[in-house]
Design an enzyme around this catalytic site. Sequence first.
Site: not given
Ligand code: GRF
Length: 183
Positions: A60, A88, A102, A104, A136, A138, A140
């Site tokens: 990785r 990452l 990110n 989420h 970071d 962790g 999320d």
């Molecule tokens: C999103 O809901 C994001 O929050 C999650 O994965 C999904 C990705 O959707 N981590 P897309 O590929 O941007 O359509």
Amino acid sequence: MGKLIGVLASGAGSNLQALLDARLPVVAVASNVSGAGALERAAGARIPTAVFRLEAYADRDARDAAMADWLEARGVRLVVCAGYMQLLRPAFLGRFPGAVVNVHPALLPAFPGAHAVADALAAGVDESGATVHLVDYGVDTGPVLRQERVPVHRDDTLESLHARIRQVEHRLLPSVVRELIEA
Ligand code: GRF
């Protein structure tokens, strides 16, 4: 114009599309999945793409270092994970300190991880949401930059709830990214 943006994506790329539609300066799109929809969207917008499959590297750290090299060579100063489904490594995050964000599909710190929408449904909550946060080391866990609530309906399926959350993500993510590149 502000800082140039690199996007990491593993899937369909609807959040990437939202960044492109907002005319943000995305100059590079990388994925760990060859054939990811996000790569097609980038190619359609004539943005350079590259695939960094884990299997092609010793480990990785090597993969993440190669990905950081590729983005840096394109002048990227802000990295946006838009549905990027791998952690990452420090080999990557150390190259873009405080500059990896990110999106989420839950109200962090509730429901971190790769199954946030399913987990929220299974928990029977009546609201969930979308979060944009700094990445970071962790899962999320980085500082939250912005969140918005999304109602959960009693008859929601994984698909219907995720679609409602995605609509919010598509507004939230470009707005936060614009602030970050102009800062
Ligand atoms: C999103 O809901 C994001 O929050 C999650 O994965 C999904 C990705 O959707 N981590 P897309 O590929 O941007 O359509």
